[in-house]
Design a protein around this motif. Structure first.
Motif, PDB file in Angstrom:
ATOM      1  N   THR A   1      -5.157   3.227 -12.057  1.00 27.12           N
ATOM      2  CA  THR A   1      -4.393   3.326 -10.811  1.00 27.12           C
ATOM      3  C   THR A   1      -4.868   2.273  -9.806  1.00 27.12           C
ATOM      4  O   THR A   1      -4.055   1.566  -9.198  1.00 27.12           O
ATOM      5  CB  THR A   1      -4.566   4.741 -10.200  1.00 27.12           C
ATOM      6  N   LEU A   2      -6.183   2.150  -9.663  1.00 28.58           N
ATOM      7  CA  LEU A   2      -6.716   1.214  -8.680  1.00 28.58           C
ATOM      8  C   LEU A   2      -6.392  -0.239  -9.043  1.00 28.58           C
ATOM      9  O   LEU A   2      -6.168  -1.066  -8.156  1.00 28.58           O
ATOM     10  CB  LEU A   2      -8.234   1.401  -8.529  1.00 28.58           C
ATOM     11  N   ALA A   3      -6.347  -0.533 -10.342  1.00 29.64           N
ATOM     12  CA  ALA A   3      -6.025  -1.906 -10.760  1.00 29.64           C
ATOM     13  C   ALA A   3      -4.654  -2.309 -10.226  1.00 29.64           C
ATOM     14  O   ALA A   3      -4.450  -3.453  -9.817  1.00 29.64           O
ATOM     15  CB  ALA A   3      -6.073  -2.016 -12.281  1.00 29.64           C
ATOM     16  N   HIS A   4      -3.714  -1.369 -10.206  1.00 28.97           N
ATOM     17  CA  HIS A   4      -2.389  -1.680  -9.657  1.00 28.97           C
ATOM     18  C   HIS A   4      -2.494  -1.988  -8.169  1.00 28.97           C
ATOM     19  O   HIS A   4      -1.956  -2.979  -7.681  1.00 28.97           O
ATOM     20  CB  HIS A   4      -1.426  -0.506  -9.875  1.00 28.97           C
ATOM     21  N   THR A   5      -3.204  -1.114  -7.460  1.00 29.07           N
ATOM     22  CA  THR A   5      -3.351  -1.304  -6.012  1.00 29.07           C
ATOM     23  C   THR A   5      -3.997  -2.649  -5.695  1.00 29.07           C
ATOM     24  O   THR A   5      -3.541  -3.374  -4.805  1.00 29.07           O
ATOM     25  CB  THR A   5      -4.196  -0.152  -5.424  1.00 29.07           C
TER      26      THR A   5
ATOM     27  N   GLN B   1      -0.717   2.169  -5.454  1.00 32.40           N
ATOM     28  CA  GLN B   1      -0.405   3.426  -6.133  1.00 32.40           C
ATOM     29  C   GLN B   1      -1.300   4.523  -5.600  1.00 32.40           C
ATOM     30  O   GLN B   1      -2.463   4.281  -5.292  1.00 32.40           O
ATOM     31  CB  GLN B   1      -0.661   3.285  -7.636  1.00 32.40           C
ATOM     32  N   ALA B   2      -0.733   5.729  -5.525  1.00 33.79           N
ATOM     33  CA  ALA B   2      -1.540   6.889  -5.166  1.00 33.79           C
ATOM     34  C   ALA B   2      -2.015   7.531  -6.464  1.00 33.79           C
ATOM     35  O   ALA B   2      -1.291   7.526  -7.453  1.00 33.79           O
ATOM     36  CB  ALA B   2      -0.717   7.882  -4.361  1.00 33.79           C
ATOM     37  N   TYR B   3      -3.234   8.078  -6.445  1.00 33.78           N
ATOM     38  CA  TYR B   3      -3.758   8.711  -7.660  1.00 33.78           C
ATOM     39  C   TYR B   3      -3.338  10.166  -7.705  1.00 33.78           C
ATOM     40  O   TYR B   3      -3.636  10.940  -6.790  1.00 33.78           O
ATOM     41  CB  TYR B   3      -5.283   8.620  -7.705  1.00 33.78           C
ATOM     42  N   ALA B   4      -2.654  10.561  -8.772  1.00 34.68           N
ATOM     43  CA  ALA B   4      -2.204  11.953  -8.870  1.00 34.68           C
ATOM     44  C   ALA B   4      -2.131  12.413 -10.315  1.00 34.68           C
ATOM     45  O   ALA B   4      -1.272  13.190 -10.699  1.00 34.68           O
ATOM     46  CB  ALA B   4      -0.836  12.100  -8.211  1.00 34.68           C
TER      47      ALA B   4
END
Lengths: 405, 107
Positions: free
Chosen positions: A298-302, A308-311
């Motif tokens: 997720t963080l790689a996208h951000t 991206q929010a992590y969910a």
């Protein structure tokens, strides 16, 4: 994207983030700081297959050596301090590293044994490859093992030691095993299963001290004394958040991040075991490979410009001797358990409900239930106890529901 | 030494040597074969080492175990009769050379 990204910690989270950043097209400098000298490796097998092996086992590298041609791996180094205003990290050998974005993937460390004798030779924790190697060597000489703590690591290790024919005693301070993470019926089942396997699993028995005797070690509890050639403890972990605290980042049971995994400094992020993040209206800190990997992805996208929010739905596994436990979702004390299948057959699941809605499923030797549960819970669609009880299996419920399988 | 030939969805082929008794997942991860993850470290818990084995070789492999069978149902890419979890298929003995196709998705 030419940002300089530095990742502190080369466990599952750190290495996955490095890989996902390159896959997502990050071209700038990428540095991974590892405290250990070994090539970053998979941790889960350490308490299972690795200690079960008689000969020296080979760790499984997370990525092959040539992966680090595209990532600057700084091994055997510790980040000592961070100057957030200057955006510079100082390593223990004095090296200064500048960053545009910094990620804490510092993980957690074993909670030390608080009792007398915790520092004696032959009293060991199990977290790193070095720990596992030293345990594995000592197991070859040991006959009697005392395990302190009946959590996942303690019981995995106990089962592996028992499989080697050793006498194994497990001492647990709480009234039931796996109390921090499992429902009451699951704890009872594993208590029975490990006892049937010949492990002397004693609950409600905290350790007072460990003594060196002529022939080895002796572990004293309030109820008795247990001689041992080897003592292994697994009494939980503490997040590695000291460095973050020292540089003024908000921390409370881990490094506090928002749903984008960002700390109180917009240039700094935290993922994996060290991060306390919001999930379904609560703050949680999870110690699992799934959480480490999914947060990294997720963080790689951000970090590459697609916030991206992590969910992700939490899921978890544990291999305890012959038994395979898989958990989907997060349960807490007070959730209502409904048993699916027959526990005496050794293949069953426990569905957990909160206010009538399914929140988690614990599966023992029943991967089909686990998979269905992950899909049902991951979809976010409400699943009631009545729906579960009206279905032959979770797989059937999934098949007959409008959720895309 | 046994050999595994990995074929990617785009047709790219990589050949790797494995130790006698080594499994497909470990060989892939140790050699950086893309598209095979092995998130759980080889315990048939995660289904991220899904591969399609060469149809001609499939019958010569040990059968799909019960746990493997259930986990394959959750693989990200479509399951076929040639689907296996890489961590459960060992090379060696009569199986000295195996061709596998890497699926398009694992997570």
């Amino acid at each position: 994207m030419e940002d300089r990204i530095v990742i502190i910690g080369a466990g599952h989270a750190g290495v996955q983030l490095a890989a996902s950043l390159r896959e997502a097209g990050h071209r700038g400098p990428l540095t991974l700081i590892s405290q250990e000298s070994a090539l970053p490796y998979q941790r889960p097998p350490l308490s299972k297959d690795f200690v079960a092996a008689y000969a020296d086992a080979e760790p499984l590298a997370l990525r092959p050596e040539d992966f680090y041609r595209g990532v600057d791996l700084v091994s055997g180094a510790r980040a000592e301090s961070i100057d957030r205003a200057a955006r510079v990290i100082r390593l223990d050998d004095g090296t200064l590293l500048g960053y545009d974005r910094l990620v804490f993937a510092t993980g957690a460390r074993n909670r030390p044994l608080p009792c007398e004798g915790g520092e004696l030779q032959g009293v060991l924790g199990l977290r790193t490859l070095q720990d596992a190697q030293s345990l594995q060597r000592r197991l070859n000489e040991a006959r009697r093992v005392v395990v302190i703590g009946a959590g996942f690591i303690g019981l995995e290790f106990a089962a592996a030691a028992r499989a080697r024919g050793l006498e194994v005693t497990v001492l647990e301070f709480a009234q039931r095993p796996l109390g921090r993470a499992a429902s009451e019926p699951l704890s009872s089942w594993f208590l029975q299963a490990h006892s049937d396997n010949g492990i002397d699993l004693r609950c409600g028995e905290g350790v007072r001290r460990i003594r060196q005797t002529g022939s080895g070690l002796e572990v004293d509890s309030a109820a008795g004394s247990y001689p041992a050639d080897l003592v292994v403890y697994g009494i939980g972990v503490q997040p590695n958040s000291d460095l973050a605290e020292d540089c003024g980042l908000a921390c409370e049971n881990g490094i506090l991040v928002d749903e984008a995994l960002q700390t109180s400094d917009p240039r700094i992020f935290a993922i994996g075991d060290c991060a306390s993040f919001p999930l379904a209206g609560k703050r949680v800190r999870l110690e699992s490979v799934q959480n480490a990997n999914d947060q990294a992805r997720t963080l790689a996208h951000t970090l590459t410009g697609v916030p991206q929010a992590y969910a992700e739905l939490p899921w978890f596994w544990s291999a305890q001797g012959e038994h395979r436990l898989q958990i989907a979702g997060l349960s807490t004390t007070g959730d209502e358990p409904v048993i699916l299948g027959a526990p005496q057959t050794g293949k069953f699941s426990i569905a957990l409900f909160r206010e009538g809605m399914l929140v988690a499923v614990e599966s023992v030797n029943k991967p089909a239930d686990h998979i269905a549960a992950r899909k049902l819970l991951g979809s976010g669609a409400p699943v009631t106890a009545a729906m579960v009880q009206a279905s032959a299996s979770l797989k059937d419920l999934l098949r007959n529901s409008p959720i895309p399988a | 030494m046994p050999t595994i030939i990995f074929e990617q969805p785009d047709g790219a082929v990589t050949e790797v040597k494995v130790d006698e008794g080594g499994n497909i997942m470990r060989a892939a991860v140790s050699n950086g074969i893309s598209g095979i993850i092995g998130e759980c470290g080889g315990q048939a818990m995660c289904a991220t080492c899904h591969v399609y084995v060469d149809p001609q070789a499939a019958s010569g492999l040990p059968p799909v175990g019960e746990d493997e069978d259930e986990m394959l149902d959750c693989a990200a890419a479509e399951r076929t009769e040639f689907s296996r979890l890489g961590c459960q298929v060992k090379l060696g003995g009569a199986v000295q050379r195996l061709r596998v196709n890497v699926p398009s998705d694992q997570v």
